[in-house]
Design a protein around this motif. Structure first.
Motif, PDB file in Angstrom:
ATOM      1  N   LEU A  59       0.837  -1.188   0.000  1.00  0.00           N
ATOM      2  CA  LEU A  59       0.000   0.000   0.000  1.00  0.00           C
ATOM      3  C   LEU A  59       0.878   1.246   0.000  1.00  0.00           C
ATOM      4  O   LEU A  59       1.868   1.321   0.728  1.00  0.00           O
ATOM      5  N   SER A  60       0.524   2.223  -0.821  1.00  0.00           N
ATOM      6  CA  SER A  60       1.231   3.510  -0.852  1.00  0.00           C
ATOM      7  C   SER A  60       0.253   4.626  -0.502  1.00  0.00           C
ATOM      8  O   SER A  60      -0.931   4.554  -0.850  1.00  0.00           O
ATOM      9  N   VAL A  61       0.765   5.634   0.190  1.00  0.00           N
ATOM     10  CA  VAL A  61      -0.075   6.714   0.695  1.00  0.00           C
ATOM     11  C   VAL A  61       0.494   8.047   0.227  1.00  0.00           C
ATOM     12  O   VAL A  61       1.709   8.282   0.297  1.00  0.00           O
ATOM     13  N   GLU A  62      -0.374   8.937  -0.268  1.00  0.00           N
ATOM     14  CA  GLU A  62      -0.012  10.300  -0.639  1.00  0.00           C
ATOM     15  C   GLU A  62      -0.996  11.267   0.010  1.00  0.00           C
ATOM     16  O   GLU A  62      -2.200  11.010   0.032  1.00  0.00           O
ATOM     17  N   VAL A  63      -0.466  12.371   0.533  1.00  0.00           N
ATOM     18  CA  VAL A  63      -1.296  13.406   1.147  1.00  0.00           C
ATOM     19  C   VAL A  63      -1.042  14.716   0.411  1.00  0.00           C
ATOM     20  O   VAL A  63       0.099  15.167   0.312  1.00  0.00           O
ATOM     21  N   ARG A  80      -4.768   9.987  -0.636  1.00  0.00           N
ATOM     22  CA  ARG A  80      -4.901   8.989  -1.695  1.00  0.00           C
ATOM     23  C   ARG A  80      -4.146   7.725  -1.294  1.00  0.00           C
ATOM     24  O   ARG A  80      -2.945   7.792  -0.981  1.00  0.00           O
ATOM     25  N   ILE A  81      -4.834   6.603  -1.330  1.00  0.00           N
ATOM     26  CA  ILE A  81      -4.260   5.302  -0.982  1.00  0.00           C
ATOM     27  C   ILE A  81      -4.349   4.411  -2.214  1.00  0.00           C
ATOM     28  O   ILE A  81      -5.432   4.267  -2.809  1.00  0.00           O
ATOM     29  N   GLN A  82      -3.226   3.813  -2.590  1.00  0.00           N
ATOM     30  CA  GLN A  82      -3.186   2.940  -3.758  1.00  0.00           C
ATOM     31  C   GLN A  82      -2.519   1.614  -3.393  1.00  0.00           C
ATOM     32  O   GLN A  82      -1.625   1.570  -2.540  1.00  0.00           O
ATOM     33  N   ALA A  83      -2.983   0.558  -4.059  1.00  0.00           N
ATOM     34  CA  ALA A  83      -2.384  -0.766  -3.905  1.00  0.00           C
ATOM     35  C   ALA A  83      -1.568  -1.094  -5.148  1.00  0.00           C
ATOM     36  O   ALA A  83      -1.831  -0.571  -6.239  1.00  0.00           O
ATOM     37  N   GLU A  84      -0.564  -1.939  -4.989  1.00  0.00           N
ATOM     38  CA  GLU A  84       0.289  -2.316  -6.114  1.00  0.00           C
ATOM     39  C   GLU A  84      -0.508  -3.070  -7.168  1.00  0.00           C
ATOM     40  O   GLU A  84      -1.460  -3.802  -6.857  1.00  0.00           O
ATOM     41  N   ASN A  85      -0.104  -2.837  -8.425  1.00  0.00           N
ATOM     42  CA  ASN A  85      -0.712  -3.535  -9.568  1.00  0.00           C
ATOM     43  C   ASN A  85      -2.214  -3.256  -9.677  1.00  0.00           C
ATOM     44  O   ASN A  85      -2.970  -4.109 -10.174  1.00  0.00           O
ATOM     45  N   SER A 152       4.610   7.199   7.835  1.00  0.00           N
ATOM     46  CA  SER A 152       5.187   8.479   8.210  1.00  0.00           C
ATOM     47  C   SER A 152       5.114   9.471   7.054  1.00  0.00           C
ATOM     48  O   SER A 152       5.348   9.113   5.897  1.00  0.00           O
ATOM     49  N   LEU A 153       4.812  10.741   7.364  1.00  0.00           N
ATOM     50  CA  LEU A 153       4.718  11.796   6.354  1.00  0.00           C
ATOM     51  C   LEU A 153       5.678  12.943   6.646  1.00  0.00           C
ATOM     52  O   LEU A 153       6.395  13.398   5.765  1.00  0.00           O
TER      53      LEU A 153
END
Length: 436
Positions: A59-63, A80-85, A152-153
Motif C-alpha cells: 500500500l502507498s499513501v499520498e497526502v 490517496r491510498i493505492q495498492a500495487e498492480n 510516516s509523512l
C-alpha cells in the motif's frame, strides 16, 4: 511495522469460550484438557486471519495538503491510498491523520473503494504545525483481527491568519467599484485637503470662493477639496495572557488579527500607510509603515509572527516604545483586554499619555461569559451570587471605558462575530470626520 489487534468479534468469542470451557471441565472432569481446545483453536484462527490479511508493504499513501493553512475550519487535505498492480483495497479500511498540537484531532474515516478521502482540518492557532503520519487500519478476511500500520509523512505547514474571510468581508464592506466602476474614487468636495481651483458656477458653496485667485483671473474662482490621504495607521496587539484565551473556538488574539487584516486591507486601499506592533511583557514586533496593495503581503507575514504569550502585558514599556517609534500623528488601534480596574490602571495611564499626540482606538471584545451569567434565569442561590459578581465586573469594565473616553480615547467594544466589521465601520467614520 504493522500491529495486529483482535477484532470485537474475536474478543466476544474468546469471552464466551472461557465460561464454556469451565462448564465442560465441571461436568466432565476427565475431559478438562479439551476445554481449552476451543480457545486454542480460536487463537489459531486469529493468527491465520492475520496471515491472510493484506500486507501493508503493498500500500502507498499520498497526502495533498496546501503549503499554507488558515486559522479556523475549511482547510482541506486530500488523502490517496493505492495498492500495487491496481489491486482492490482491503475492505473495511479506516484512515486517521496524526496531526500536530495546533490542529484539532480528526476521528477515523472510512476509506472508499477509490482510495481518495478528504479531511477537513481545523486550525486553532497560528504558527508551524506538522502532519506527522497517517494511520491505516483494515480487517482480516475472517473478521477476527485488524491490521494497523503507521505511514510516516513529516509534512510541515504554516498556519496563517485567515485571509479568506477577510476577502469576503472586504468585498461586502469596502468594494466601492461594484457601483462606480473600476476607476479610483478621489472623493472631491468631501474633505479638507486642497485639490484644485475651478471657475465658480451656480450651486457651489460660496465659502469656497478664493478672492485672491478671482482677482488675478478677473472671474470668480473656487477651491475644490478632497479627502485627506496618507494617514499613519498602527495596529498594536497585546499578545499577553488574557488575549490568548479562547472565544468561539479561537483565541482573542486571532480574532483581533483577523480584524486587523481587514482594517489594513481597507487602509492600504484608501492610500494610508499601515504598520504592525506587538508586545507582551516587552515589545516583540514593530514593523515599518507600508503603503499600497503590494504591502499587504508583508503585513500578513508579520501578523503571522505574533506569538502567544503566558505573561501579562506591560503597558508602560510597550506603549512607551510605540510612542517613541512614531514621528507624526497616527491612528493607533490597540487590541487588548483587561479584567478589573486594578489591572487596567497602568493601561489607562499610558493610553491617555499616548492620546495626547495620537488618535487611539481602544478595541476590546465583549465578555460574553459575563453577559450569559447575568441574562440567565437563576435557579439557585449560587446562580444569584454569580450574577451579582458578574454585574460588578461589567460595571468595572464600563468605568474603565468611560474614563478612557473622558481622556480622549475612542473605545470600541463588540462581540467576536461582528468585531471586524464594527472596527472597520469605526475606522471609516473617523476618516470621514477627518479626526486623524
Amino acid at each position: 511495522m504493522p500491529i495486529i489487534v483482535p477484532s470485537r468479534l474475536a474478543i466476544l468469542l474468546m469471552a464466551l469460550g472461557v465460561p464454556l470451557g469451565l462448564l465442560i471441565a465441571a461436568i466432565f472432569p476427565q475431559a478438562w484438557t479439551f476445554s481449552f481446545a476451543g480457545i486454542a483453536g480460536l487463537g489459531a484462527a486469529i493468527a491465520l486471519d492475520a496471515l491472510m490479511t493484506r500486507s501493508s508493504r503493498r500500500l502507498s499513501v499520498e497526502v495533498d495538503c496546501p503549503t499554507i493553512l488558515f486559522v479556523g475550519p475549511n482547510n482541506e487535505a486530500q488523502l490517496r491510498i493505492q495498492a500495487e498492480n491496481d489491486e482492490a483495497l482491503p475492505s473495511h479500511m479506516l484512515a486517521k491523520l496524526d496531526l500536530g498540537a495546533r490542529l484539532d484531532a480528526i476521528p477515523p474515516a472510512d476509506v472508499p473503494a477509490s482510495g481518495e478521502l478528504t479531511f477537513q482540518l481545523q486550525a486553532r492557532q497560528r504558527g508551524l504545525t506538522e502532519i506527522e503520519a497517517v494511520w491505516l487500519k483494515w480487517r482480516g478476511p475472517m473478521g477476527l483481527c485488524w491490521k494497523q500500520v503507521r505511514k510516516s509523512l513529516e509534512l510541515e505547514r504554516a498556519i496563517n491568519p485567515d485571509i479568506r474571510t477577510m476577502q469576503a468581508d472586504a468585498i461586502r464592506l469596502i468594494n466601492r467599484e461594484a457601483e462606480f466602476g473600476m476607476k479610483t474614487q478621489r472623493d472631491r468636495g468631501d474633505g479638507s485637503e486642497f485639490d484644485a481651483l475651478r471657475e465658480f458656477v451656480t450651486g457651489m458653496d460660496r465659502r469656497s470662493l478664493d478672492w485672491k485667485a478671482s482677482a488675478r483671473h478677473r472671474t470668480l474662482m473656487a477651491k475644490e477639496y478632497q479627502t485627506e490621504r496618507n494617514h499613519n495607521v498602527v495596529l498594536a496587539f497585546d499578545t499577553g495572557r488574557l488575549m490568548c484565551e479562547p472565544i468561539n473556538g479561537m483565541t482573542r488574539l486571532d480574532h483581533a488579527v483577523h480584524a486587523g487584516m481587514l482594517l489594513a486591507y481597507a487602509s492600504l486601499r484608501g492610500g494610508d500607510r499601515v504598520g504592525v506592533y506587538g508586545f507582551d511583557a516587552r515589545p516583540q514586533i514593530m514593523t515599518g509603515l507600508v503603503r499600497g496593495q503590494s504591502g499587504f503581503g508583508k503585513l500578513q507575514s508579520e501578523l503571522a509572527k505574533l506569538e502567544y504569550s503566558t505573561f501579562d502585558a506591560n503597558y508602560t514599556l510597550g506603549l512607551t516604545r510605540l510612542s517613541a517609534g512614531l514621528n507624526r500623528r497616527s491612528l493607533i488601534i490597540l487590541f487588548t483586554d483587561f479584567v478589573d480596574t486594578i489591572q487596567a490602571e497602568l493601561m489607562v495611564e499610558n493610553a491617555a499619555r499616548l492620546a495626547k499626540r495620537h488618535l487611539v482606538v481602544f478595541a476590546v471584545f465583549q465578555d460574553e461569559d459575563l453577559n450569559r451569567i447575568i441574562t440567565r434565569e437563576p435557579e439557585t442561590a449560587d446562580d444569584v451570587t454569580r450574577a451579582v459578581i458578574a454585574e460588578g465586573l461589567l460595571q468595572e469594565r464600563r468605568m474603565v471605558q468611560k474614563r478612557l473616553q473622558r481622556l480622549g480615547v475612542e473605545v470600541l467594544e463588540a462581540p467576536a462575530e461582528s468585531f471586524s466589521s464594527d472596527l472597520l465601520s469605526r475606522y471609516l467614520q473617523l476618516t470621514r470626520e477627518e479626526r486623524i
